[in-house]
Every structure is written in structure tokens, then in C-alpha cells.
Design a protein around this motif. Sequence first.
Motif, PDB file in Angstrom:
ATOM      1  N   ALA B 157       0.798  -1.243   0.060  1.00 36.48           N
ATOM      2  CA  ALA B 157       0.077  -0.151  -0.071  1.00 36.48           C
ATOM      3  C   ALA B 157       0.715   1.220   0.039  1.00 36.48           C
ATOM      4  CB  ALA B 157      -0.922  -0.025   1.328  1.00 36.48           C
ATOM      5  N   THR B 158       0.360   2.383  -0.515  1.00 37.23           N
ATOM      6  CA  THR B 158       0.930   3.656  -0.197  1.00 37.23           C
ATOM      7  C   THR B 158      -0.337   4.334   0.500  1.00 37.23           C
ATOM      8  OG1 THR B 158       0.079   4.710  -2.296  1.00 37.23           O
ATOM      9  CG2 THR B 158       2.424   3.814  -2.293  1.00 37.23           C
ATOM     10  N   LEU B 159       0.339   5.272   1.566  1.00 35.96           N
ATOM     11  CA  LEU B 159      -0.360   6.100   2.579  1.00 35.96           C
ATOM     12  C   LEU B 159      -0.337   7.588   2.250  1.00 35.96           C
ATOM     13  CD1 LEU B 159       0.141   3.240   4.006  1.00 35.96           C
ATOM     14  CD2 LEU B 159       0.041   4.491   5.986  1.00 35.96           C
ATOM     15  N   ARG B 160      -1.250   8.312   2.107  1.00 36.40           N
ATOM     16  CA  ARG B 160      -1.385   9.546   1.897  1.00 36.40           C
ATOM     17  C   ARG B 160      -0.826  10.477   2.949  1.00 36.40           C
ATOM     18  NH1 ARG B 160      -6.953  12.636  -0.347  1.00 36.40           N
ATOM     19  NH2 ARG B 160      -6.531  11.072  -1.812  1.00 36.40           N
ATOM     20  N   PRO B 161       0.103  11.257   2.468  1.00 28.87           N
ATOM     21  CA  PRO B 161       0.545  12.311   3.509  1.00 28.87           C
ATOM     22  C   PRO B 161      -0.524  13.020   4.456  1.00 28.87           C
ATOM     23  CG  PRO B 161       2.103  12.533   1.547  1.00 28.87           C
ATOM     24  CD  PRO B 161       0.775  11.498   1.359  1.00 28.87           C
ATOM     25  N   ASN B 162      -0.454  13.243   5.672  1.00 23.64           N
ATOM     26  CA  ASN B 162      -0.997  14.324   6.459  1.00 23.64           C
ATOM     27  C   ASN B 162      -2.382  13.923   6.969  1.00 23.64           C
ATOM     28  OD1 ASN B 162       0.451  16.636   6.572  1.00 23.64           O
ATOM     29  ND2 ASN B 162       0.080  17.416   4.614  1.00 23.64           N
ATOM     30  N   VAL B 163      -2.497  12.669   6.499  1.00 18.17           N
ATOM     31  CA  VAL B 163      -3.796  11.885   7.055  1.00 18.17           C
ATOM     32  C   VAL B 163      -3.583  10.994   8.387  1.00 18.17           C
ATOM     33  CG1 VAL B 163      -5.668  10.384   6.305  1.00 18.17           C
ATOM     34  CG2 VAL B 163      -4.652  11.693   4.582  1.00 18.17           C
ATOM     35  N   PHE B 164      -2.601  10.520   8.326  1.00 21.35           N
ATOM     36  CA  PHE B 164      -2.398   9.641   9.679  1.00 21.35           C
ATOM     37  C   PHE B 164      -1.714  10.181  10.768  1.00 21.35           C
ATOM     38  CE2 PHE B 164      -2.873   6.756   5.914  1.00 21.35           C
ATOM     39  CZ  PHE B 164      -3.952   6.075   6.303  1.00 21.35           C
ATOM     40  N   ARG B 165      -1.821   9.761  12.012  1.00 24.14           N
ATOM     41  CA  ARG B 165      -1.290  10.677  13.216  1.00 24.14           C
ATOM     42  C   ARG B 165      -0.014  10.021  13.278  1.00 24.14           C
ATOM     43  NH1 ARG B 165      -5.008   9.899  16.635  1.00 24.14           N
ATOM     44  NH2 ARG B 165      -4.167   8.342  17.734  1.00 24.14           N
ATOM     45  N   PRO B 166       1.146  11.045  13.242  1.00 21.01           N
ATOM     46  CA  PRO B 166       2.575  10.652  13.383  1.00 21.01           C
ATOM     47  C   PRO B 166       2.827   9.909  14.762  1.00 21.01           C
ATOM     48  CG  PRO B 166       2.333  12.994  13.361  1.00 21.01           C
ATOM     49  CD  PRO B 166       1.062  12.476  13.044  1.00 21.01           C
ATOM     50  N   ALA B 167       3.820   9.166  14.588  1.00 22.03           N
ATOM     51  CA  ALA B 167       4.017   8.323  15.984  1.00 22.03           C
ATOM     52  C   ALA B 167       4.738   9.403  17.062  1.00 22.03           C
ATOM     53  CB  ALA B 167       5.181   7.219  15.599  1.00 22.03           C
ATOM     54  N   GLU B 168       4.314   9.181  18.216  1.00 21.87           N
ATOM     55  CA  GLU B 168       5.121  10.190  19.287  1.00 21.87           C
ATOM     56  C   GLU B 168       6.634   9.613  19.289  1.00 21.87           C
ATOM     57  OE1 GLU B 168       4.107  12.701  20.771  1.00 21.87           O
ATOM     58  OE2 GLU B 168       1.891  12.749  19.865  1.00 21.87           O
ATOM     59  N   PRO B 169       7.427  10.370  19.292  1.00 20.63           N
ATOM     60  CA  PRO B 169       8.801   9.815  19.488  1.00 20.63           C
ATOM     61  C   PRO B 169       8.942   9.699  20.864  1.00 20.63           C
ATOM     62  CG  PRO B 169       8.783  12.251  18.924  1.00 20.63           C
ATOM     63  CD  PRO B 169       7.259  11.797  18.696  1.00 20.63           C
ATOM     64  N   ASP B 170       9.594   8.694  21.068  1.00 18.27           N
ATOM     65  CA  ASP B 170       9.990   8.094  22.558  1.00 18.27           C
ATOM     66  C   ASP B 170      11.511   7.764  22.559  1.00 18.27           C
ATOM     67  OD1 ASP B 170      10.465   6.780  24.720  1.00 18.27           O
ATOM     68  OD2 ASP B 170       8.609   5.515  24.667  1.00 18.27           O
ATOM     69  N   ALA B 171      12.560   8.585  23.211  1.00 16.47           N
ATOM     70  CA  ALA B 171      13.714   8.546  22.759  1.00 16.47           C
ATOM     71  C   ALA B 171      14.232   7.203  23.770  1.00 16.47           C
ATOM     72  CB  ALA B 171      14.582   9.800  23.513  1.00 16.47           C
ATOM     73  N   SER B 172      13.335   6.852  24.634  1.00 17.24           N
ATOM     74  CA  SER B 172      13.969   5.533  25.178  1.00 17.24           C
ATOM     75  C   SER B 172      13.795   4.163  24.253  1.00 17.24           C
ATOM     76  CB  SER B 172      12.976   5.055  26.415  1.00 17.24           C
ATOM     77  OG  SER B 172      11.792   4.684  25.921  1.00 17.24           O
ATOM     78  N   ARG B 173      13.226   4.309  23.059  1.00 10.16           N
ATOM     79  CA  ARG B 173      13.038   3.212  22.375  1.00 10.16           C
ATOM     80  C   ARG B 173      14.245   3.287  21.242  1.00 10.16           C
ATOM     81  NH1 ARG B 173       6.536   3.554  20.950  1.00 10.16           N
ATOM     82  NH2 ARG B 173       7.178   5.364  19.801  1.00 10.16           N
ATOM     83  N   SER B 174      14.748   2.082  20.661  1.00  8.74           N
ATOM     84  CA  SER B 174      15.733   2.283  19.698  1.00  8.74           C
ATOM     85  C   SER B 174      15.369   0.983  18.754  1.00  8.74           C
ATOM     86  CB  SER B 174      16.989   2.015  20.111  1.00  8.74           C
ATOM     87  OG  SER B 174      17.289   0.785  21.008  1.00  8.74           O
ATOM     88  N   ALA B 175      16.124   0.996  17.418  1.00  8.24           N
ATOM     89  CA  ALA B 175      15.732  -0.276  16.550  1.00  8.24           C
ATOM     90  C   ALA B 175      17.189  -0.666  16.276  1.00  8.24           C
ATOM     91  CB  ALA B 175      15.252   0.642  15.260  1.00  8.24           C
ATOM     92  N   ALA B 176      16.968  -2.124  16.036  1.00  9.43           N
ATOM     93  CA  ALA B 176      18.073  -2.798  15.796  1.00  9.43           C
ATOM     94  C   ALA B 176      18.364  -2.598  14.178  1.00  9.43           C
ATOM     95  CB  ALA B 176      18.147  -4.382  15.811  1.00  9.43           C
ATOM     96  N   VAL B 177      19.592  -2.033  13.866  1.00  8.50           N
ATOM     97  CA  VAL B 177      19.776  -2.043  12.323  1.00  8.50           C
ATOM     98  C   VAL B 177      20.358  -3.030  11.720  1.00  8.50           C
ATOM     99  CG1 VAL B 177      21.039  -0.364  10.744  1.00  8.50           C
ATOM    100  CG2 VAL B 177      20.074   0.545  12.703  1.00  8.50           C
ATOM    101  N   ASP B 178      19.775  -3.644  10.539  1.00  8.52           N
ATOM    102  CA  ASP B 178      20.083  -4.917   9.760  1.00  8.52           C
ATOM    103  C   ASP B 178      20.643  -4.324   8.548  1.00  8.52           C
ATOM    104  OD1 ASP B 178      20.403  -7.372   8.746  1.00  8.52           O
ATOM    105  OD2 ASP B 178      18.857  -7.969  10.209  1.00  8.52           O
ATOM    106  N   ARG B 179      22.107  -4.290   8.256  1.00 11.96           N
ATOM    107  CA  ARG B 179      22.447  -3.669   6.914  1.00 11.96           C
ATOM    108  C   ARG B 179      22.372  -4.766   6.112  1.00 11.96           C
ATOM    109  NH1 ARG B 179      24.929   1.042   6.307  1.00 11.96           N
ATOM    110  NH2 ARG B 179      25.249   2.145   8.440  1.00 11.96           N
TER     111      ARG B 179
END
Lengths: 259, 330
Positions: B157-179
Motif C-alpha cells: 500500500a501507499t499512504l497519503r501524507p498528512n492523514v495519519f497521526r504521526p508516531a510520538e517519538p520516544d527517546a527510550s526506544r531504539s531499533a536494531a539496524v540490519d544492514r
Amino acid sequence: MKLLVLVKQVPDTATQVKVAGDSRSIDVTGITWIVSPYDEFALEEALRIKEKRGQGEVVAVTAGPERAKEALRSCLAMGADRAIHVNDPTLEAADTLVAARVLTAVIKQEQPALVLTGRQAIDDDMGAVGTQVAEMLGWPCLSWVMEEAIAEDGTRVRAGRQVEGGLEVFDVPFPCILTAQKGMNEPRYPTLKGIMGAKKKEIKDLKLADLGLASLTRELEVVVLEALPPRPPGRILTGDAKDMARELVRALREDVKAI
Amino acid sequence: MTGALWCVVEDDRQGEPKKVTAELLGEARRWAGELGAPVEAVWLTDKASAAGLAQLGHWGAERVWLWEDPALAPYRGEVWTPALAALAQKEAPRAIWGAVTSRHREFMARLAARLGVGLAADCVAFALADGQLVATRPVYAGKLLARVRWRGAPGVATLRPNVFRPAEPDASRSAAVDRQALATGSASLAFVERREEAQTGLPELTEAEIVISGGRGLRGPENFVLLEALAKVLGAAVGASRAAVDAGWRPHRFQVGQTGRTISPKLYIGCGISGAIQHLAGMRTSKVICAVNKDPEAPIFKIADFGLVGDLFEVVPHLTEEFTKLKQHA
């Protein structure tokens, strides 16, 4: 050089489309049908390429029910040399993959150097078929093309696609697909001579079986088609321009918190 | 099926994810719990900044699949598609979402064809039915809404900008980076050049939160300066009706409506636009609609939240003045 143009028949932009009784399709009663405007840009560009090079053949192709022939007749009146109609009533409810598979089969038979189509059809607004045909053929594709120039040796095209903030220009070798964005050209109107001549041109009628295709499975299903919820009635302001402006800014800020 | 929800990162071409990426991740997280699906980001770029990667984690991506390679810029479908398709075949995500932008629009279509799965472009809402995602998307440029579902996975799918509520940033969360390494293939598209548009300093029409559009009522191209002045104060994009575009007053890329852009900004202000059906279709999903028109019978007033019956040449400068005052006091 053979140029193939993929077109779709769609309701006219001025049409008030309504949902049919099955809640999955539109009510086609009284609809004026046209060639999707972006496909007209594609056809116009193909005709210009042929005229500029002084040779070539422009073939218009559509996949759709019987009435889609009228769209091909319009293309022939504009100047296409011949047309191909993949004529099957089930194609009315095709998803992008089904449409792309059918058109891919036609392209494999015809083997054009260049395929042009609109950047999207203005009915289901997916904007995917041209690109998906390219993927199925393993061909390069450039979407939302604003300008093109074919190399003199006829082996490739230099084309610019519209992106946010500018235009990205690529050299694309044949065979390839370009999808046309508005602004590429101004489509011509068919002349009376063109309209009369179109009646004598060939529209080849193909069934899915002629393309070696059995029934095709949709990967995307419409569950329900519905009208938009009505917007709540608005406030009309009249009177002094300055007062109206002041009241609007206040209301946007305090009442609806839009700013 | 326990596959992940993949959100394709749209970036600013400088190594930072754009706001629309937060919107994708925010929407994916909304369904992640009920679906029991992890939310992961997929980023194909020539440059991913460390801050950008951290940002994806803050927005709720649990993992980032990253391809960082000079061959990925500018976007070429025949380079991007095999890379992501191969990983999708291995990892079997439940869904792959991109944004409605020039790159993702084509990329998602091409990817869906390669994977042989359904594509729903320009989605504006999701819901669950029988444990499966169902998407809502405007069709006929917004004259109707279609609810669609995928037969197989992944649902692209593609999602139209400005329609969906953006995620609230939470600095305690982090993502594993898989190159991921980009397989060297032979791309036939050869990049020649990029031609920049004249910089207006205003945002893109499809990405802007506020859009101010002008129509035939502006009487000529020179009068768009009135709208630009207002747009500068509001940080808005300037659009145009088909009548104004066909008259040659504005380039085609600014057209709002069925043969232009279909947009859903938070605030839309139409000036001197009567509201032909194909124009209304292109903007009626905006959150708040304002219209300025001399003609009280103009169809645009029927869908406007605020209709100002008056001469735009008088009203718009006053609006600019009032918004300027507001910004100064804010």
C-alpha cells in the motif's frame, strides 16, 4: 518504430459517479465515457514522435468491456494507425495486476520499441498499471514523464520525470515504458477527416484465450464502494472584508484549532 | 501469519527520514498489537544518518532493514525493486507500506507486481476485519471511497501524507539496524541530470499541512503574489484550479483536482475558485475547508466549513494581515 499506447475508458471528469446496487461498482447509467486524460497525453506524444521521425506506427490498446471500443475509436480519430481491444466483460472489475497481465500479453505479441500510457487512470486512481507492465516484462520504466526526446539512432529515449522539487532526467534504452504526466503536451482534437477515417481503421478484437490467458485472479478485492460522508454544514460570513478576515482567523484558531 | 508490518522510509535525500515516515510508523503501531505483528522500517538510500536511524527507533520501528549504497540515488525502480523483493520473499512480512511520493508510488507498484500481490495506492484509513487489514482509499479522485482487502500477503500500500497521526517519538526506544548488501545488477536507466524548480521557499503541494489555492477569480498569473504572501505567513503551499492551470497562470504540478493532485491538508483555503466537481473531488477530504468567493452561489461554499462571500482582492490581504498579527503574538 512501433509505438504502443495503453489507454483506459473512464467516466468523464464532470460525471457525478454513483454507487451501484451491488455496493462494489459504479452505476454506469447515463455516464459519458472518455479516454482517461493522462492516456490522451501519452497518445499525443506517440503521434508527435511518429510525425517528427516521419515514420512509425502508433497502436492504441485497451482491455475492457465492449463499450471500451469507443475509446479506441477516439484514439483512431486522433491519429492512431490501428487498435487492439482485449474484449472481456470481467475486465471491468480488473485490479492493477490483472490489467497489467493482460496488457503485458499484448505487448509480448506486438513487440513495440516504446510503450506510452498515462500516469494513472482517473477512475480507480491506482497509478500502477504502466509500471507493473514494465516489471512483468523486465523493462525499464519512467513514471510521470514531462518531456522526452528519442535519440537519433532510435535506440533510446532521454526523458524527464517529475519529482518533488524538480525534474530527473534519464537515458532509457528501448524497449521501455514511459507514463505521461499532465504538461507533457496539449492533445489535439480529432478533425472531421480523422473521425471519418477512423471508421475504416482496424480494431482487432481479442479474447483472453487469444492471449493464452485463462481467467485471472484478482489480488485486491473491493469490499465496498461508498459515497463520502457529507461534510457538516459550514458557516457563511458576509459583510466587511476586514471583519470577515478577523472572524475567520479567530474561528480557525479558537473554534476549530486549525492553526 | 506472523509477518511484520514494513514501513518504507521516505527521506529528505540528505539522510533524514521525513515526517510522513512517522505517520506510516504511527499507523503501523496502531495495528501491531492486535495483529501480533512487529513494526519494522525498510530504508533504501545513498545516505542514512546516525540521527535518522535513531529517529526511526524513537518512532517505534523495532528493526531497520537498511540498504545504504550510492547506486540507490536517484531512485530507479529496477535497482530498488529486486533488493526489497528478495528480502520480502525471505522474511514474509504481512504488509509493506510506502508513502504517496514520486518514488514510493512507483516503487510500491513495481514491488507488488514482482511479488504478485495486490496494491492499494493512496490509502487514507485502515481497519481490521476478520483479523485482516482492510484499507480505505478515495477513487474517482475522491468522489467515492473504496474499502479494499488483499487476497494474499504482503499487502502492499501507499499512504497519503498528512492523514495519519504521526508516531510520538520516544527517546527510550531504539531499533536494531540490519544492514543489507545491494546486489550488483545491470541497471539500464542512466541518470543524466536533475533540474531544480525555482525555489519558492514554500512546501510541496502534496505534503503541505496548509494549502491555499487560486482559481479564475484571480484574473491573471500576476495576482498569485497575493496568495504567495499569505502562504509565506502560514508556511503553506500554493495550489491552483484546473481553470487557472489551463489558462497558463500556474504550472501543471500545482493543479488540485481530478487531473492534478488529490490532497488532504489540515487547512485548505480556496480563493476565487467556484468549485467544479473535479476540483472539489481533489480537496474535499481536507480537514478544514475555507473558501473566498464573490459569488454566494459558488458550489465550493456547499462543502466549505467557512465561506467568505467577498472580493478576494480585499479579503486575502486582510487575511494575510490578521495571520501575521497572530504569528507575531504567538
